[in-house]
Design a protein around this motif. Structure first.
Motif, PDB file in Angstrom:
ATOM      1  N   VAL A 196       0.810  -1.226   0.000  1.00 53.57           N
ATOM      2  CA  VAL A 196       0.000   0.000   0.000  1.00 53.57           C
ATOM      3  C   VAL A 196       0.838   1.268   0.000  1.00 53.57           C
ATOM      4  O   VAL A 196       0.692   2.100  -0.900  1.00 53.57           O
ATOM      5  CB  VAL A 196      -0.995  -0.013   1.177  1.00 53.57           C
ATOM      6  N   PRO A 197       1.769   1.453   0.978  1.00 52.22           N
ATOM      7  CA  PRO A 197       2.519   2.715   0.970  1.00 52.22           C
ATOM      8  C   PRO A 197       3.357   2.892  -0.285  1.00 52.22           C
ATOM      9  O   PRO A 197       3.447   4.005  -0.814  1.00 52.22           O
ATOM     10  CB  PRO A 197       3.428   2.598   2.200  1.00 52.22           C
ATOM     11  N   ASP A 198       3.941   1.810  -0.784  1.00 53.54           N
ATOM     12  CA  ASP A 198       4.771   1.925  -1.985  1.00 53.54           C
ATOM     13  C   ASP A 198       3.954   2.334  -3.191  1.00 53.54           C
ATOM     14  O   ASP A 198       4.323   3.249  -3.925  1.00 53.54           O
ATOM     15  CB  ASP A 198       5.451   0.586  -2.271  1.00 53.54           C
ATOM     16  N   ALA A 199       2.823   1.647  -3.397  1.00 56.51           N
ATOM     17  CA  ALA A 199       2.026   1.963  -4.578  1.00 56.51           C
ATOM     18  C   ALA A 199       1.478   3.378  -4.483  1.00 56.51           C
ATOM     19  O   ALA A 199       1.521   4.138  -5.448  1.00 56.51           O
ATOM     20  CB  ALA A 199       0.891   0.959  -4.726  1.00 56.51           C
ATOM     21  N   TYR A 200       0.980   3.773  -3.290  1.00 59.16           N
ATOM     22  CA  TYR A 200       0.376   5.102  -3.169  1.00 59.16           C
ATOM     23  C   TYR A 200       1.423   6.185  -3.333  1.00 59.16           C
ATOM     24  O   TYR A 200       1.183   7.202  -3.970  1.00 59.16           O
ATOM     25  CB  TYR A 200      -0.284   5.277  -1.795  1.00 59.16           C
ATOM     26  N   SER A 201       2.609   5.990  -2.727  1.00 60.77           N
ATOM     27  CA  SER A 201       3.554   7.098  -2.737  1.00 60.77           C
ATOM     28  C   SER A 201       4.296   7.183  -4.056  1.00 60.77           C
ATOM     29  O   SER A 201       4.760   8.254  -4.427  1.00 60.77           O
ATOM     30  CB  SER A 201       4.543   6.965  -1.581  1.00 60.77           C
ATOM     31  N   SER A 202       4.411   6.057  -4.803  1.00 55.81           N
ATOM     32  CA  SER A 202       5.171   6.140  -6.040  1.00 55.81           C
ATOM     33  C   SER A 202       4.307   6.549  -7.222  1.00 55.81           C
ATOM     34  O   SER A 202       4.823   6.967  -8.240  1.00 55.81           O
ATOM     35  CB  SER A 202       5.841   4.799  -6.323  1.00 55.81           C
ATOM     36  N   ALA A 203       2.988   6.439  -7.103  1.00 60.76           N
ATOM     37  CA  ALA A 203       2.115   6.756  -8.229  1.00 60.76           C
ATOM     38  C   ALA A 203       2.067   8.265  -8.459  1.00 60.76           C
ATOM     39  O   ALA A 203       2.351   9.040  -7.552  1.00 60.76           O
ATOM     40  CB  ALA A 203       0.722   6.228  -7.950  1.00 60.76           C
ATOM     41  N   PRO A 204       1.693   8.693  -9.677  1.00 56.26           N
ATOM     42  CA  PRO A 204       1.468  10.111  -9.904  1.00 56.26           C
ATOM     43  C   PRO A 204       0.340  10.629  -9.007  1.00 56.26           C
ATOM     44  O   PRO A 204      -0.482   9.835  -8.539  1.00 56.26           O
ATOM     45  CB  PRO A 204       1.042  10.181 -11.365  1.00 56.26           C
ATOM     46  N   ALA A 205       0.299  11.955  -8.774  1.00 60.02           N
ATOM     47  CA  ALA A 205      -0.633  12.521  -7.796  1.00 60.02           C
ATOM     48  C   ALA A 205      -2.078  12.138  -8.076  1.00 60.02           C
ATOM     49  O   ALA A 205      -2.804  11.688  -7.186  1.00 60.02           O
ATOM     50  CB  ALA A 205      -0.481  14.034  -7.790  1.00 60.02           C
ATOM     51  N   SER A 206      -2.499  12.274  -9.349  1.00 59.23           N
ATOM     52  CA  SER A 206      -3.892  11.980  -9.665  1.00 59.23           C
ATOM     53  C   SER A 206      -4.215  10.521  -9.402  1.00 59.23           C
ATOM     54  O   SER A 206      -5.307  10.174  -8.970  1.00 59.23           O
ATOM     55  CB  SER A 206      -4.153  12.311 -11.119  1.00 59.23           C
ATOM     56  N   VAL A 207      -3.236   9.647  -9.671  1.00 58.35           N
ATOM     57  CA  VAL A 207      -3.478   8.224  -9.499  1.00 58.35           C
ATOM     58  C   VAL A 207      -3.530   7.855  -8.027  1.00 58.35           C
ATOM     59  O   VAL A 207      -4.304   6.979  -7.642  1.00 58.35           O
ATOM     60  CB  VAL A 207      -2.417   7.416 -10.256  1.00 58.35           C
ATOM     61  N   SER A 208      -2.735   8.543  -7.185  1.00 60.21           N
ATOM     62  CA  SER A 208      -2.871   8.219  -5.759  1.00 60.21           C
ATOM     63  C   SER A 208      -4.235   8.620  -5.252  1.00 60.21           C
ATOM     64  O   SER A 208      -4.797   7.933  -4.395  1.00 60.21           O
ATOM     65  CB  SER A 208      -1.813   8.869  -4.897  1.00 60.21           C
ATOM     66  N   LEU A 212      -0.190   9.429   4.576  1.00 59.90           N
ATOM     67  CA  LEU A 212      -1.599   9.269   4.209  1.00 59.90           C
ATOM     68  C   LEU A 212      -1.906   7.811   3.889  1.00 59.90           C
ATOM     69  O   LEU A 212      -2.989   7.315   4.197  1.00 59.90           O
ATOM     70  CB  LEU A 212      -1.933  10.157   3.015  1.00 59.90           C
ATOM     71  N   ALA A 213      -0.930   7.097   3.280  1.00 59.90           N
ATOM     72  CA  ALA A 213      -1.169   5.693   2.949  1.00 59.90           C
ATOM     73  C   ALA A 213      -1.345   4.868   4.210  1.00 59.90           C
ATOM     74  O   ALA A 213      -2.267   4.049   4.310  1.00 59.90           O
ATOM     75  CB  ALA A 213      -0.010   5.154   2.112  1.00 59.90           C
ATOM     76  N   ILE A 270     -14.133  10.233   0.497  1.00 58.82           N
ATOM     77  CA  ILE A 270     -14.160  11.678   0.299  1.00 58.82           C
ATOM     78  C   ILE A 270     -12.951  12.326   0.963  1.00 58.82           C
ATOM     79  O   ILE A 270     -12.183  13.038   0.322  1.00 58.82           O
ATOM     80  CB  ILE A 270     -15.468  12.277   0.870  1.00 58.82           C
ATOM     81  N   PHE A 271     -12.749  12.045   2.284  1.00 59.75           N
ATOM     82  CA  PHE A 271     -11.683  12.823   2.933  1.00 59.75           C
ATOM     83  C   PHE A 271     -10.295  12.365   2.524  1.00 59.75           C
ATOM     84  O   PHE A 271      -9.380  13.174   2.457  1.00 59.75           O
ATOM     85  CB  PHE A 271     -11.852  12.942   4.454  1.00 59.75           C
ATOM     86  N   LYS A 272     -10.121  11.077   2.199  1.00 62.22           N
ATOM     87  CA  LYS A 272      -8.775  10.660   1.806  1.00 62.22           C
ATOM     88  C   LYS A 272      -8.428  11.204   0.425  1.00 62.22           C
ATOM     89  O   LYS A 272      -7.300  11.617   0.192  1.00 62.22           O
ATOM     90  CB  LYS A 272      -8.658   9.138   1.856  1.00 62.22           C
ATOM     91  N   SER A 273      -9.430  11.295  -0.481  1.00 65.57           N
ATOM     92  CA  SER A 273      -9.065  11.895  -1.763  1.00 65.57           C
ATOM     93  C   SER A 273      -8.807  13.383  -1.589  1.00 65.57           C
ATOM     94  O   SER A 273      -7.921  13.931  -2.246  1.00 65.57           O
ATOM     95  CB  SER A 273     -10.108  11.633  -2.840  1.00 65.57           C
ATOM     96  N   LEU A 274      -9.539  14.046  -0.672  1.00 68.78           N
ATOM     97  CA  LEU A 274      -9.269  15.464  -0.400  1.00 68.78           C
ATOM     98  C   LEU A 274      -7.834  15.650   0.099  1.00 68.78           C
ATOM     99  O   LEU A 274      -7.100  16.524  -0.380  1.00 68.78           O
ATOM    100  CB  LEU A 274     -10.266  15.979   0.641  1.00 68.78           C
ATOM    101  N   LEU A 275      -7.409  14.775   1.036  1.00 66.13           N
ATOM    102  CA  LEU A 275      -6.055  14.937   1.577  1.00 66.13           C
ATOM    103  C   LEU A 275      -5.001  14.655   0.518  1.00 66.13           C
ATOM    104  O   LEU A 275      -3.969  15.327   0.468  1.00 66.13           O
ATOM    105  CB  LEU A 275      -5.868  14.014   2.786  1.00 66.13           C
ATOM    106  N   PHE A 276      -5.262  13.685  -0.364  1.00 69.64           N
ATOM    107  CA  PHE A 276      -4.285  13.434  -1.423  1.00 69.64           C
ATOM    108  C   PHE A 276      -4.243  14.590  -2.419  1.00 69.64           C
ATOM    109  O   PHE A 276      -3.176  14.909  -2.950  1.00 69.64           O
ATOM    110  CB  PHE A 276      -4.584  12.110  -2.130  1.00 69.64           C
ATOM    111  N   VAL A 277      -5.412  15.230  -2.672  1.00 69.91           N
ATOM    112  CA  VAL A 277      -5.393  16.419  -3.540  1.00 69.91           C
ATOM    113  C   VAL A 277      -4.546  17.500  -2.892  1.00 69.91           C
ATOM    114  O   VAL A 277      -3.737  18.165  -3.555  1.00 69.91           O
ATOM    115  CB  VAL A 277      -6.828  16.926  -3.806  1.00 69.91           C
ATOM    116  N   ASN A 278      -4.695  17.668  -1.560  1.00 70.59           N
ATOM    117  CA  ASN A 278      -3.895  18.681  -0.875  1.00 70.59           C
ATOM    118  C   ASN A 278      -2.408  18.378  -0.956  1.00 70.59           C
ATOM    119  O   ASN A 278      -1.593  19.268  -1.174  1.00 70.59           O
ATOM    120  CB  ASN A 278      -4.313  18.771   0.592  1.00 70.59           C
TER     121      ASN A 278
END
Lengths: 106, 162, 477
Positions: free
Chosen positions: C223-235, C294-295, C329-337
């Motif tokens: 999880v942390p690897d995939a989320y942190s290595s992906a492009p912002a929109s993809v995370s 966040l991941a 909702i809130f996790k995508s908001l935090l990733f957008v931030n």
């Protein structure tokens, strides 16, 4: 159903379990990315054998065959994409050894 | 029945060779061999259509994929390969042992439960089954093939940027 | 009517790849966006769909057979909102027309995949659509062809493939007793032959596969690897809906429709959920990279959903689904931030950032709302869902787990406060003096998501009537 058919199912189940052990061992023990994919392939082979054997034992060959055909198509696409990723990793690191490319900590 | 068991043992040996062999190219060929033997098993289990798919896609297409990937990514010198061989042997020598032990173990654990098998199905033809009953899966196949095409376009075509 | 949710994205992909390439490259983004907006509108106002009969006729050619209940509708809505966000983020971060075109295509395909997962009622079709979603997300993680992204994608591929193999083995074992792959057929066959060893084994490996796919603690390595290595929109997409659909939704659907809430399953879910909550929260405390934090927080929040499901009561299930919605909702908001911070300052390291609230006021405010909602501070939406889960745990007698959930909620508050303190508050560093507010594509979706968080929180009494009552009906259905 006769106990003969059940026996048959357990014979096949025995070999499926063996294939599973080989595949999992390969995925876990290898340091080479392509060999890990080959291990995955052996796992998928085991599942294919299990599905076909189940179809034969329960006399549902048509259902089992249509499931296996879908499975094979999906398998081919997944392997293609993962090979693409492996080639990408190789283009950066010039190596397929997991020990040399551990940038991510997990 | 005995013939089936012999084929299955050969299947097991082929997959064992695939995993244990030292050259990765031979390993890919061993995978193709495993596929061929599996398709024979499938043919003997009344599933000719799926056997043809296994033979053409897994033994054909996927081994071509693996072999071409190996030829793209094989930079080792002879010494490196020799070093690697010893390394691999150290890690994989336990596998046959594990297989034998677990085989003996499984042979002794004889769980033979009573299974209520379902009634045989109405449709006997796999083609009719695939198109008329499991049409949704066909839709899924189309979608995943499209995904695969885009994956190839994105991962291979644009050239790798540094 | 619901077959349009699969067919429209499918036709969208076909239209985009018709010969007029130059024209299509210009309108790819807008076409994709309008299909996503159509999905959101269809869920909110079902009566708008007047042309759907013809599409249904086409769907019947492919034997579309859907079971859409309130849980599916919640997920469909989340998928729409998060994909909408991800499209804007991608457009903001990348000017290249070809890349946006490819991204639009793959996101239409992932939309098909996720909609399929949410709506099917056949376990093998579920597997097929899971694979479509998984393959599209592998492509999306490796989308920018960065070195780390390839490695994250490879890790995800291996674990996801092992999970699907386990899932297929379980499907094959179910086939032995049922002879059909529909949910209802398997469910009734399981009731007849309960207590057999190999059926218990099959249920176990299926649950295990779901745990891998949703990244719960024994299997959370990818999880942390995939989320942190992906492009912002993809995370945003991955953390918001993809892992929630392929892992958690599948888990809820399968446990609810097929396995039923037996005692062993309940205890397994509660134990795995509690471990995930604690381990995820503790690991998040020690992270320096915003996305990795966040991941891990995502792992911890998924634990809350699973623990709510583990109660096996209508109240717990309501809480779990409500938290699933809130988490999207809130996790995508935090990733957008985090994407906004990264695109303006060029780093995600918390030690190098401070005092950004003055320079990026909107990002600062929305991220405070998102973190407070995640930590469960009243009147925000996340408070109500956590409250429902904790009440459900207490009422059904799992008081130890309820106490764990409350205490871990404090940990959540701790790591979010430390994040806020180090990134947005404090003294502005000199090298960050030229930072300005992020672009429209990053601020606009963040504002929409923040409005949803506050709105659902404040109008909770209105919301719960239309939300909770239908969920009681789907229990065990």
């Amino acid at each position: 159903m006769s106990s003969e058919v059940i026996n048959l199912f357990f014979y096949y189940g025995f070999f499926v379990v063996m294939l599973f052990i080989i595949g999992i061992y390969c995925v876990l023990a290898t340091f080479n990315l392509i060999r890990a994919l080959i291990g995955l392939e052996i796992l998928i082979k085991a599942v294919t054998l299990l599905l076909i054997a189940v179809g034969y034992v329960t006399a549902h060959e048509a259902l089992a065959q249509s499931l296996v055909i879908t499975l094979i198509v999906i398998e081919a696409v997944v392997i293609t994409i993962s090979v693409g990723v492996v080639v990408g990793i190789h283009s950066y690191n010039k190596s397929l050894d997991v020990r040399k490319i551990r940038n991510l900590k997990g | 029945m005995y013939l089936d068991i012999i084929i299955l043992v050969v299947l097991l040996l082929a997959s064992l060779w695939t995993v244990m062999t030292r050259s990765i190219l031979r390993s890919a060929i061993g995978l193709a061999l495993t596929s061929v033997i599996l398709s024979i098993v499938m043919f003997r289990l009344n599933s000719p259509l799926a056997a043809v798919f296994e033979l053409s896609v897994c033994a054909g297409l996927i081994s071509v994929l693996f072999v071409s990937t190996i030829s793209i990514t094989q930079p080792y010198t002879t010494e490196e390969i020799l070093k690697r061989m010893k390394d691999m042997f150290a890690r994989f020598r336990f596998l046959p042992l594990i297989i034998i032990v677990s085989a003996i173990g499984l042979a002794f654990v004889s769980i033979k439960p009573v299974i209520n098998l379902p009634p045989p199905e109405a449709i006997k033809d796999a083609r009719v089954m695939l198109w008329n009953v499991r049409g949704f899966d066909v839709m899924g196949q189309i979608l995943i093939l499209l995904t695969g095409v885009f994956g190839i376009v994105i991962l291979f075509k644009e050239g790798l940027k540094k | 009517m619901y077959s349009s949710l699969i067919l429209l994205p499918f036709f969208g992909v076909i239209v985009l790849n018709l010969p007029f390439r130059a024209l299509m490259k210009k309108c790819a983004f807008w076409l994709c966006l309008s299909i996503v907006l159509f999905q959101i509108c269809l869920i909110l106002f079902p009566q708008i769909c007047c042309f759907s009969d013809k599409l249904d006729a086409l769907g019947s050619f492919f034997k579309f057979d859907f079971a859409v209940d309130s849980l599916s509708r919640v997920m469909l809505f989340c998928i729409g909102i998060v994909l909408f966000t991800a499209l804007f983020v991608q457009r903001n971060n990348c000017e290249d027309e070809d890349k946006i075109f490819n991204f639009a295509n793959v996101s239409l395909l992932i939309l098909c995949g996720m909609n399929g997962v949410v709506m099917v009622k056949d376990i093998f079709s579920l597997y097929v659509f899971l694979e479509i979603t998984a393959v599209s997300s592998f492509i999306l993680i490796a989308f920018n062809k960065e070195s780390v992204a390839f490695e994250g994608a490879f890790k995800y591929i291996i674990l996801s493939a092992v999970a699907t193999v386990l899932m297929l083995a379980a499907i094959a074992l179910f086939l032995v007793i049922s002879g059909d792959t529909g949910f209802s057929a398997i469910s009734s066959a399981l009731k007849v032959s309960q207590g057999r060893f190999f059926i218990g084994f099959a249920v176990g490996i299926f649950l295990c596969a779901c745990f891998i796919k949703s990244g719960l603690v024994p299997f959370h390595g990818w999880v942390p690897d995939a989320y942190s290595s992906a492009p912002a929109s993809v995370s945003v997409l991955l953390a918001g809906v993809v892992t929630k659909t392929v892992g958690i939704y599948t888990l809820i659907r399968i446990v609810n429709s097929i396995f039923g809430f037996g005692d062993p399953i309940k205890h397994l879910l509660l134990a795995v959920g509690a471990i995930s909550i604690v381990v995820g929260a503790l690991a998040a405390l020690g992270q320096k990279d915003i996305k990795r934090m966040l991941a891990y927080s995502s792992i911890s929040q998924v634990g809350y959903i699973v623990i709510g499901l583990g109660t096996g009561t209508a109240l717990g299930l309501t809480g779990a689904i409500f938290h699933l919605f809130n988490h999207s909702i809130f996790k995508s908001l935090l990733f957008v931030n985090s994407a906004a911070v990264e695109s303006e300052t060029g780093t995600r390291d918390m030690d190098k950032l401070s005092g950004l609230a003055k320079k990026m006021p909107l990002t600062g405010i929305t991220s405070i709302l998102g973190s407070l909602s995640c930590a469960g501070i009243p009147p925000l939406a996340g408070f109500w869902s956590k409250l429902i889960i904790i009440i459900a745990l207490w009422v059904s007698g799992f008081r130890g787990y309820a106490i764990i959930a409350v205490l871990a909620s404090v940990l959540t508050l701790a790591y979010f406060l430390s994040w806020q303190r180090s990134v947005f508050f404090g003294i502005l560093k000199e090298d960050l003096a030229n930072v300005k507010e992020a672009g429209f594509g990053l601020v606009f979706p963040a504002l929409i998501l923040a409005v949803i968080i506050v709105g659902v929180g404040i109008f909770f009494p209105l919301f719960i009537n239309s939300f909770a009552l239908p969920i009681e009906n789907i229990l065990g259905g």
